[in-house]
Every structure is written in C-alpha cells, then in structure tokens.
Design a protein around this motif. Structure first.
Motif, PDB file in Angstrom:
ATOM      1  N   GLY A   1    -104.956  -9.571 -46.636  1.00 18.60           N
ATOM      2  CA  GLY A   1    -105.217  -8.711 -47.785  1.00 18.60           C
ATOM      3  C   GLY A   1    -105.141  -9.453 -49.096  1.00 18.60           C
ATOM      4  N   GLY A   2    -105.295 -10.790 -49.035  1.00 14.98           N
ATOM      5  CA  GLY A   2    -105.213 -11.600 -50.246  1.00 14.98           C
ATOM      6  C   GLY A   2    -103.795 -11.648 -50.774  1.00 14.98           C
ATOM      7  N   LEU A   3    -103.676 -12.025 -52.028  1.00 15.60           N
ATOM      8  CA  LEU A   3    -102.376 -12.013 -52.691  1.00 15.60           C
ATOM      9  C   LEU A   3    -102.042 -10.592 -53.124  1.00 15.60           C
ATOM     10  N   ASP A   4    -100.800 -10.211 -52.980  1.00 17.47           N
ATOM     11  CA  ASP A   4    -100.355  -8.874 -53.364  1.00 17.47           C
ATOM     12  C   ASP A   4    -100.387  -8.763 -54.883  1.00 17.47           C
ATOM     13  N   GLU A   5    -101.255  -7.904 -55.399  1.00 12.21           N
ATOM     14  CA  GLU A   5    -101.451  -7.830 -56.845  1.00 12.21           C
ATOM     15  C   GLU A   5    -100.323  -7.118 -57.571  1.00 12.21           C
ATOM     16  N   ARG A   6     -99.371  -6.588 -56.811  1.00  9.46           N
ATOM     17  CA  ARG A   6     -98.170  -6.078 -57.469  1.00  9.46           C
ATOM     18  C   ARG A   6     -97.358  -7.239 -58.044  1.00  9.46           C
ATOM     19  N   PHE A   7     -97.617  -8.443 -57.531  1.00  9.03           N
ATOM     20  CA  PHE A   7     -96.959  -9.646 -58.040  1.00  9.03           C
ATOM     21  C   PHE A   7     -97.927 -10.404 -58.930  1.00  9.03           C
ATOM     22  N   ARG A   8     -97.642 -10.450 -60.210  1.00 10.51           N
ATOM     23  CA  ARG A   8     -98.460 -11.272 -61.089  1.00 10.51           C
ATOM     24  C   ARG A   8     -98.108 -12.749 -60.918  1.00 10.51           C
ATOM     25  N   ILE A   9     -96.877 -13.026 -60.525  1.00 15.19           N
ATOM     26  CA  ILE A   9     -96.367 -14.392 -60.525  1.00 15.19           C
ATOM     27  C   ILE A   9     -95.885 -14.820 -59.139  1.00 15.19           C
TER      28      ILE A   9
ATOM     29  N   GLN B   1     -88.346 -10.855 -64.233  1.00 15.07           N
ATOM     30  CA  GLN B   1     -87.130 -10.298 -63.646  1.00 15.07           C
ATOM     31  C   GLN B   1     -87.440  -9.070 -62.793  1.00 15.07           C
ATOM     32  N   GLU B   2     -88.361  -8.242 -63.275  1.00 13.60           N
ATOM     33  CA  GLU B   2     -88.747  -7.047 -62.524  1.00 13.60           C
ATOM     34  C   GLU B   2     -89.402  -7.436 -61.198  1.00 13.60           C
ATOM     35  N   GLU B   3     -90.276  -8.451 -61.262  1.00  7.17           N
ATOM     36  CA  GLU B   3     -90.929  -8.911 -60.037  1.00  7.17           C
ATOM     37  C   GLU B   3     -89.923  -9.484 -59.050  1.00  7.17           C
ATOM     38  N   SER B   4     -88.982 -10.254 -59.579  1.00  8.36           N
ATOM     39  CA  SER B   4     -87.975 -10.854 -58.702  1.00  8.36           C
ATOM     40  C   SER B   4     -87.172  -9.775 -57.996  1.00  8.36           C
ATOM     41  N   ALA B   5     -86.792  -8.730 -58.735  1.00  6.79           N
ATOM     42  CA  ALA B   5     -86.039  -7.641 -58.127  1.00  6.79           C
ATOM     43  C   ALA B   5     -86.869  -6.934 -57.060  1.00  6.79           C
ATOM     44  N   PHE B   6     -88.137  -6.708 -57.349  1.00  7.58           N
ATOM     45  CA  PHE B   6     -89.010  -6.044 -56.382  1.00  7.58           C
ATOM     46  C   PHE B   6     -89.207  -6.906 -55.138  1.00  7.58           C
ATOM     47  N   PHE B   7     -89.375  -8.211 -55.358  1.00  6.34           N
ATOM     48  CA  PHE B   7     -89.560  -9.120 -54.236  1.00  6.34           C
ATOM     49  C   PHE B   7     -88.310  -9.145 -53.355  1.00  6.34           C
ATOM     50  N   CYS B   8     -87.139  -9.178 -53.991  1.00  5.19           N
ATOM     51  CA  CYS B   8     -85.879  -9.154 -53.239  1.00  5.19           C
ATOM     52  C   CYS B   8     -85.792  -7.911 -52.368  1.00  5.19           C
ATOM     53  N   GLN B   9     -86.163  -6.791 -52.929  1.00  6.85           N
ATOM     54  CA  GLN B   9     -86.078  -5.537 -52.183  1.00  6.85           C
ATOM     55  C   GLN B   9     -87.084  -5.520 -51.043  1.00  6.85           C
ATOM     56  N   LEU B  10     -88.289  -6.022 -51.286  1.00  5.12           N
ATOM     57  CA  LEU B  10     -89.367  -5.962 -50.304  1.00  5.12           C
ATOM     58  C   LEU B  10     -89.149  -6.961 -49.169  1.00  5.12           C
TER      59      LEU B  10
ATOM     60  N   ALA C   1     -86.185 -11.481 -44.879  1.00 11.84           N
ATOM     61  CA  ALA C   1     -86.593 -12.886 -44.807  1.00 11.84           C
ATOM     62  C   ALA C   1     -85.736 -13.758 -45.707  1.00 11.84           C
ATOM     63  N   LEU C   2     -85.344 -13.239 -46.866  1.00 14.17           N
ATOM     64  CA  LEU C   2     -84.611 -14.042 -47.833  1.00 14.17           C
ATOM     65  C   LEU C   2     -83.217 -14.425 -47.349  1.00 14.17           C
ATOM     66  N   ARG C   3     -82.611 -13.596 -46.524  1.00 16.57           N
ATOM     67  CA  ARG C   3     -81.219 -13.839 -46.149  1.00 16.57           C
ATOM     68  C   ARG C   3     -81.048 -15.061 -45.253  1.00 16.57           C
ATOM     69  N   SER C   4     -82.139 -15.517 -44.612  1.00 16.82           N
ATOM     70  CA  SER C   4     -82.002 -16.653 -43.704  1.00 16.82           C
ATOM     71  C   SER C   4     -83.319 -17.404 -43.632  1.00 16.82           C
ATOM     72  N   ASP C   5     -83.391 -18.528 -44.317  1.00 15.32           N
ATOM     73  CA  ASP C   5     -84.584 -19.358 -44.297  1.00 15.32           C
ATOM     74  C   ASP C   5     -84.408 -20.415 -43.210  1.00 15.32           C
ATOM     75  N   PRO C   6     -85.240 -20.394 -42.151  1.00 20.62           N
ATOM     76  CA  PRO C   6     -85.061 -21.360 -41.058  1.00 20.62           C
ATOM     77  C   PRO C   6     -85.239 -22.803 -41.495  1.00 20.62           C
ATOM     78  N   ALA C   7     -85.903 -23.019 -42.630  1.00 21.93           N
ATOM     79  CA  ALA C   7     -86.105 -24.385 -43.105  1.00 21.93           C
ATOM     80  C   ALA C   7     -84.905 -24.914 -43.885  1.00 21.93           C
ATOM     81  N   TRP C   8     -83.895 -24.070 -44.109  1.00 20.26           N
ATOM     82  CA  TRP C   8     -82.767 -24.465 -44.962  1.00 20.26           C
ATOM     83  C   TRP C   8     -81.475 -24.069 -44.277  1.00 20.26           C
ATOM     84  N   ASN C   9     -80.656 -25.036 -43.964  1.00 16.06           N
ATOM     85  CA  ASN C   9     -79.399 -24.796 -43.276  1.00 16.06           C
ATOM     86  C   ASN C   9     -78.492 -23.901 -44.111  1.00 16.06           C
ATOM     87  N   ARG C  10     -77.849 -22.943 -43.458  1.00 17.30           N
ATOM     88  CA  ARG C  10     -77.019 -21.984 -44.191  1.00 17.30           C
ATOM     89  C   ARG C  10     -75.791 -22.625 -44.828  1.00 17.30           C
TER      90      ARG C  10
END
Length: 915
Positions: free
Chosen positions: A477-485, A533-542, A546-555
């Motif tokens: 669906g392309g890039l999500d246009e709710r995210f400008r950045i 900041q608004e986008e970051s908050a929305f991205f965190c919620q959405l 995935a954010l809580r555990s990145d397999p490419a980065w050791n915890r």
C-alpha cells in the motif's frame, strides 16, 4: 619517592570495562533463585537432554583445560559429558576409559581431527553437542539455560549464546552481545564463533567438517541449510567466558570455502569475495540474469545547492544501465530551480521527469505520487541532499534487491567532509522510536562485531536511500501517508512482517547532508517539531509490539546511544523469556535514606524471601536523571514500575507516556511527604511550589494504578485523585538495625541529641532555648544539622553522612536521650514515625512533639507540647533518674520489634507491589 602508574588501558576501553562491570553487578542483584530453575525443569522440560561438550586441547593448554573442566563441574545441571581431543596421552586413567562423564581421545598427528570427531559423534548417545576451545569457562547456569530453551523452542537445532572475555586477573570484559539469527551477517562475518551447540543427529549425519579453521562456521551454515533460519536460536545471556588465547573466529580461506558450499547447497548464483575488513569479513556478490529498470524518486523543494550536486552525481556515478529519475517538487518558488528543471528535461527527455506536488510537505505522499508514475520494476527512494561517490553503488544494491527473499535494501550514508557514518541501519526503539546505528562513527571503523563493515539484516533502513520492487511497494500500500516523516521505518516493519529480509550494505556508500530540505527549505519550526512528536507517539502506539524487541539489536545493548554500548543503566536481573515470579522495576527517590526505606530495603527483603525479582533504574551521575522511554520500559519486561515521588519534569512526563504506551505495566506512585503543603522554612519549598505540585500530583496519580504511602493522613490527602491507595508504614530491617551497638551513660553527664537531614530548621527552632538553659547540665549532640544561630563549639556536631553509613554513625552517638521535635504543620502531621523507630532500635528513650505521627500504636515515649519550658523540665527530670531513662529506652526498643520490623511486613509490601 613514589611513582604514580596510570592505567594502561585507553580511556574508552576503561569506560567500557566500568560499564560492563556495573552491568555484571546489576544482573546479579535480585536475580533468579535456584528454586526458579528447579520449577522450570519440573514444569517446562519434556525430558533430561544430554549435552556432550567437545574440547580441543593443544600442547601447553593444560591450565586452560582445567578451567573448562572446573566450570563444567560447577554446573547446576548435571546432564553432560565431556570429550577432550588431545595430542597427548590422558593424565588421568579414568579419562581414557570409554565410560563416565569425561572421555579423553588422543589424536594422531597423521589422522585428521575430523576422523576422530566423527567416530565419537557416531558412538555418542547425546542429544546435543557443542564444540568449544579449551579455556572456555562456562557460567554455572550454561547447561540449565540450554535445557530451558530446548524446551521452550523445540524447533531449534542450533543454539548460540553471548560471551565475554576475562583477563589474567579474572576481570570480565569485552562482552559480545550478538543479534538474533542474522543470515546475511553470518555470511559476511563469523559473528557466532565456536560457541554453539547443535543437534548431534544433524552433525553426525553430515559429518564434522575437514575445514579445521572454519569447522564450527561450516556446521552452523549446514544446520540452517537443512532446517531453515528458524532452527537457529540465540540466547541473549552471557553464558561463556573466553580467555584471549582461546578466542577465535573462522579463518578467512576456510570460511570462504564453507560459505561457497553453503551458497551452492541453496542453489544461489553468487561469488564470494573479500570483505571490507581483510581476513575478517566476506562479501557475497549475488548474480542475476537481467538489469531491470530502476525508478529513482527524489522529493525536493528549492535548495538547488543540494539538488544540483545530487543529480549530477547520479549522472556521473551510476553505472547501472537502466534507470530513470523522478523529481517530486513540493512547491518550489525559486526561479533558478524551475530553470534547472527545464534544462534537465531538455537534456534528458527519456530519463528525467518532474512531478508537481503542491500540497503540504508529506514525504510518504510525495513518494507514493511518484511511485504511481514510475516505469521501473524497482523503486529507489532517495533524498535530495545525497551524493553518489562510486560508480557501482546501485549495482551493489540491486545485487541484493533482486533476491527473492529480500524485500528492502538500504545503503551506508556518510556525512560530507568528516566521512563519518550517518546511517548504518535502523534500530527500533533507539533514542526514542527508531534511530540510525553507528551514527558519527568513522567510515573505516569495524564497528561492534564488525557490523559497520558487513552486509546484514535490519528491521528497517532509512528512506534517504532505500530500494525495493515496485510490486512489493504496491502490495504494502506504499508508504503510510499518516506519517509525513516516519513512513520509511513503518514500511520496513510491514515488509519484514511479510517474511522478507531487509538488507543494509556498506558496499553502496553515498554522502548525505542530513535532512537539509526538511530542516531549512520546509521550516524546522515548532509546528514541525510538534508534528514529529505526534508522529512518534502514533508510531509507538501502532507498532509497539515490534518496537519492544528488535532481533537485530541485542537486548543487553543500550537504546540510549546510537553506538553499541552495554546497557548498564536499565539492566534487569531476570530473563524476559521466563516469568518465574513477579518482577518489579523501581525508580527510587534521589534521597538515599527515603529510597532505602520505601524502595530498596523492602525489595531486597522480598527477593530474599523468594517472593519477587527486582531491579532499580541506575542514575548515571548526580544531576543527570535516567528515565526509560516507553520502548525501554517495555523491553525491561517488568510487571510493576514503582515510581518514587515522580514530581520532577522528566519523571512526571514519563509517567504520562507510560500510561498511554505501556498498559501491560502496573504503575505505582510512591509518596512519602505532603508535597502540596511544605513548611515555610523547609528549603525544598521554593523548589516545589504548592500549586505546581498539586497539579503534578493530580496528573501523576490519575496516570497511576496505585498509590503507596506511609501514613493515613497522606493517604487521605490523595484519595481525591486515586482510588487504590495502600498505606504501608515505614519499618526497619532488623538485620541492619538489630546489630548496632550503642552505649548508654558514656560520660558523667546525660548525652542528649537529635539526628536528621538539612530541611528541619523549623523543627529545631524550639531547641535553641532548651539548649541555652541546659548546656551546663547535659552534653548536646547533633548529626546532620543543628539549630540555626548555635555556636558549633557549644555542642558535639557530626556532619552529614551517606545513608549507607548512617545507621552505624547514628549508633555511634551513644545518646542517653533522643529528641524528636516537629513543627505543628500539615506537612508534619502527614509524616511517619520513622525517627522514633531509628531511636528506638538503638534503645534510646525519646522526648517528642505531641503530634499525630508519634501517637500511632501508642509508643512508650514522652510526648510534649512545643513549649521550651516543658522540654527543659522533662530533660532535667530524666537526667535525675538515668536508670528509669534506660528502662524507657528498652521499652521503646521492644515496641519497635513488636510493631515495626520489615521482616514482619513482607506480605503487606508484596500485596502493595503486585496487582
């Protein structure tokens, strides 16, 4: 004549060692108990797997071998055999027998090692085998942890763990915190090493490799070839300690042979070449039959000084034969830019197009607009402030992008001038939501685990330069246009969720000025910051899962730094994969004494009693507060967060964020004082204005699930803002306080005193007249503070001490009579009776103000009105009968033991700290 010898370690390495030492200490505080392990064996394990450890002894390595054997003998789990392959006869007759836990196999100089290993594999009855260098010291829970994960992940056929090194002094250092299985990184560099175990049946079926310098590397590749990537498991725990003499990785020549065989087994047309780090890394060049068209999409507005060099570098340094350029213009009003567009279209009518996008800036929408117009089979999203610097950059990216299992490819971006890394892959949760790793690292630095110089998989790559198939872009669906950045990171997560690999390659390197258009041409103003900041908050919620555990980065690596450093500030002693008992993370108050009574001592006692596991959030230095981001808090995986007096800016704001983004965490607000009504002479009054504190307290309690206070008046003051309020009184840890010696009748005169912190000027004002009247009759003693205007020569004064030394220091005052005056004020009415408890534990009788906190449970003390004459008379009366005074002290001590021992209140604390 002495000489100062400086530490020979460089400053950076010394700091890294200090951080790791602190991490090791924090990991060991409040960690799992032995009965947790036993419970897992009983409830989780499906049997008793047998592990067989293969050690390869070289001449002169007997001392190293002894270290390994000793560490195996100390294992919590006894299901192991040890096989030692050596060029010398066995020193122990029992080792030479083909029975028992330890076997010694002598290797002939004429026969290959693989022959002896394969013979043993065929005869073994073990479920798992591991191949290790002599000198490896295994953590006591090494085999037990392997057994836990074998039970938790029956699909695993290969298991590797984290490791560290130790020096001649035994000091642990240089931890290697590895990512979860990362096939592209493994192809590039042997990041797993020889510290892995595999299913014996798989190894026996394929045979131990003849590649002496890369046997373990070859085995790892063969296991995943046979069973798939999901068969390779990673335990993010330091379970092995390796001396420098035993630290090895695959040799270059044999590793290249193993890698070529791996590619052949998978039917992949590719060549293995030298990597950027000679002898350490490799490069796989994937071959494809065609050269499909690539549509290069560049959103832009004005800034010809950026766009011009960008386009010119594309024309000069793009060897890929078939590509087109789509410029998406966001309302440029610079006539020079418009003239440039006209000239570009005239010069390259078949290759360059300009698409107008006059709407408000939206990176996602602009790329989506161009993607619909693109004629290429592949889309390259590129920023207008980038410059190509070598001809085969797009070839390198297309070599990866045309693979069927690859969904997205990113490049290495460097800052012009310094040539330091601007983008080395995106790590989720880093510095908030997501950030570029290896930021500001020199371009030729190897990076952690050689990762700054190796092809590898990440969860996302920057939209400043990313390549993918147009069909996949449309499928997403392309890039999500709710995210400008933030749309580029979101796209990466969606693609990875579909099972595709996301590859970052350093073999495509470009220069990147860094957000030039957004920062200047589009206005980096408060409105844009608010949007970010608004986008970051929305991205965190959405995307919080995935954010809580990145397999490419050791915890165990910090998310607060874009450079890989050990996370010593938020280290937790539990393993998030096993929920043995409730977990509590605490953010104690800055005041050490208050923190001890209201956080640290109860948590230590509850852990010792086997009721919970805990950690405290380390504050790096005075004046620098460490508050976890919502992603960091989620990664800590605590059940409860105990926030102690979160009235400062950072803690107050964090609590509001946790309420939104961390619903799985039980938030407890702890309060010790009535911060909305502080006495006039208390120095913290100016720092905590009443109206500000009232609003912060209201918001904080509304965001919390529970409030814990020490007194009923404090609870009553807060019930208007929160329903769940638990009153848990202050208590004493008798293990500390019950052993303190205190002498009475130390001198010919009565020793009368007071102890406390620096905010009691109003409370002590009463004593000035009392001291003046009695100074010739008794000896006055003060600790921490004394009444204003009093000559220090008139009393015995002891300065403030750290709380760790406070109990012993207090006991050393050897008082015959202790005083506890309090100014009559709502703040003091809500205080606890802690002063009575400390005095009473030492057997000191007490004169105190007749105020609410000193009436609870009817203590055997003398309560007086705040009248100097009454205090003077009471002191003289007690000085006249020291025997009666001593009996009063004994009675108070008995009262403390009966009502206020921490050991007797653990159930109350446990109920307060858990759901």
């Amino acid at each position: 004549g002495g000489q100062i010898v400086r530490d020979a370690l460089p400053d950076a390495e010394r700091l890294a060692r200090l951080r790791y030492a602190r991490w090791v200490t924090r990991r060991g505080v409040g960690g799992p108990r032995e009965d947790d392990y036993r419970r897992r064996v009983r409830d989780l394990w499906r049997g008793r797997p047998l592990f067989e450890i293969f050690l390869f002894l070289e001449k002169g390595g007997e001392a190293l071998l002894a270290d390994s054997i000793d560490s195996l003998a100390g294992q919590y789990y006894d299901g192991w055999h040890l096989v030692i392959f050596a060029p010398t006869p066995s020193p122990e007759p029992d080792f030479a027998r083909d029975e028992g836990a330890v076997r010694w196999i002598r290797i002939s100089e004429d026969a290959p090692l693989a022959e002896a290993v394969n013979a043993r594999l065929a005869a073994s009855t073990a479920d798992w085998v591991g191949f290790f260098a002599c000198g490896t010291r295994f953590s006591p829970d090494f085999l037990l942890s392997l057994g836990d994960y074998v039970a938790l992940h029956p699909e695993w056929r290969l298991i590797y763990t984290d490791e560290d090194a130790f020096d001649a002094k035994g000091e642990l250092h240089t931890p290697l915190f590895k990512p979860d299985f990362n096939l592209e990184l493994l192809r590039s560099t042997d990041y797993i090493g020889g510290l892995a175990v595999e299913r014996r049946s798989l190894v026996a079926a394929g045979g131990y490799p003849l590649l002496d310098d890369a046997a373990c590397y070859d085995l790892a590749l063969r296991v995943v070839d046979a069973c798939g990537d999901e068969s390779a498991g990673h335990i993010a725990e330091v379970l092995q300690h390796v001396p420098p003499a035993a630290f090895r990785r695959a040799g270059a020549a044999d590793a290249a042979k193993a890698l070529s065989a791996h590619l052949a087994r998978r039917g992949i047309a590719a060549e293995v070449g030298e990597g950027l780090l000679a002898g350490t890394t490799r490069r796989v060049i994937y071959r494809h039959p065609g050269t499909p068209k690539v549509s290069i999409i560049i959103p832009t507005r004005n800034r010809l000084e950026l766009l011009g060099p960008c386009v010119e570098s594309l024309l000069k340094h793009t060897a890929w034969p078939d590509w087109e350029l789509l410029l998406v213009d966001n309302g440029s009003d610079d006539p020079n830019v418009r003239a440039y567009y006209d000239a570009l279209r005239a010069a390259l009518p078949e290759r360059a197009r300009v698409l107008d996008h006059p709407e408000q800036f939206n990176f996602s929408a602009m790329n989506n607009r161009a993607a619909r117009e693109a004629r290429g089979e592949y889309l390259l999203l590129l920023n207008n402030d980038t410059e190509c610097i070598h001809d085969d950059w797009l070839d390198a990216m297309m070599s990866q992008a045309q693979r069927a299992d690859v969904g997205l490819v990113g490049a290495r971006l460097l800052y012009p001038g310094s040539l330091k890394i601007q983008h080395g892959g995106v790590v989720l949760g880093m510095l908030g939501v997501a950030e570029h790793v290896f930021y500001d690292t020199p371009y030729d630095h190897p990076g952690y685990l050689n990762r700054a110089q190796a092809d590898q998989e990440y969860s996302a790559v920057t939209g400043a330069c990313q390549l993918l198939r147009k069909s996949l872009f449309e499928e997403m669906g392309g890039l999500d246009e709710r995210f400008r950045i933030c749309g580029d990171t979101d796209l990466g997560l969606k693609i990875r969720r579909r099972g595709y690999r996301i590859i970052w390659t350093p073999f495509a390197t470009l220069l990147h000025h860094g957000s030039g258009t957004f920062r200047r041409g589009l206005g980096y103003d408060p409105e844009q910051l608010a949007r970010l900041q608004e986008e970051s908050a929305f991205f965190c919620q959405l995307r919080k899962d995935a954010l809580r555990s990145d397999p490419a980065w050791n915890r165990n690596l910090s998310l607060a730094s874009s450079s890989p450093v050990v996370d010593d500030e938020l280290a937790v002693p539990w393993n998030p994969d096993f929920h043995d008992r409730p977990r509590v993370a605490a953010m104690p108050a800055i005041n050490h004494g208050v923190a001890e009574y209201r956080c640290l001592a109860p948590l230590r006692a509850l852990h010792a009693a086997g009721k919970l596991l805990y950690t405290t959030i380390h504050q790096p230095r005075p004046g620098c507060e460490r508050v976890p981001t919502p992603v960091e808090l989620a990664r800590m995986a605590s059940d409860t967060l105990l926030m102690h007096a979160p009235v400062g800016d950072m803690r107050c704001q964090a609590l509001l964020h946790y309420q939104t983004f961390n619903p799985e965490v039980f938030l407890i607000y702890a309060l010790d004082d009535l911060i909305t009504d502080i006495p006039r002479e208390n120095p913290i009054r100016d720092l905590l204005p009443a109206e500000v504190m009232k609003e912060r307290l209201r918001l904080g309690l509304a965001a919390s699930h529970r409030l814990i206070v020490s007194t009923e008046p404090l609870a009553e003051a807060c019930r208007q803002w929160i329903d769940d309020v638990r009153v848990v009184p202050n208590t004493l840890d008798w293990h500390t306080w019950g052993k303190l010696p205190s002498r009475r009748r130390r001198g010919p005169r009565l020793r009368v005193g007071w102890a406390g912190a620096q905010q009691h000027a109003g409370d002590l004002r009463l004593l000035r007249d009392v001291i003046a009247a009695t100074r010739q009759e008794v000896d006055w003693v003060f600790l921490g503070m004394m009444p204003e205007g009093l000559d220090s020569r008139a009393v015995e004064f002891h300065g403030h001490v750290h709380f760790a030394a406070y109990p012993a220091k207090l006991a050393s005052l050897d008082l015959d009579l202790a005083l506890a005056p309090l100014e009559i004020h709502p703040f003091n009415e809500a205080k606890s009776n802690l002063r009575l408890l400390e005095y009473g534990a030492l057997g000191w009788p007490v004169l105190c103000t007749d105020i609410f906190p000193y009436r609870a449970d009817d203590p055997p003390v003398a309560r007086l009105a705040n009248d100097a004459g009454k205090w003077i008379a009471a002191i003289r009366e007690r000085a006249a009968d020291p025997d009666a005074l001593a009996r009063q002290g004994d009675a108070l001590r008995a009262w403390v033991k009966k009502h206020y021992l921490l050991e007797n209140r653990l159930d109350q604390w446990f109920a307060a700290l858990t759901r």
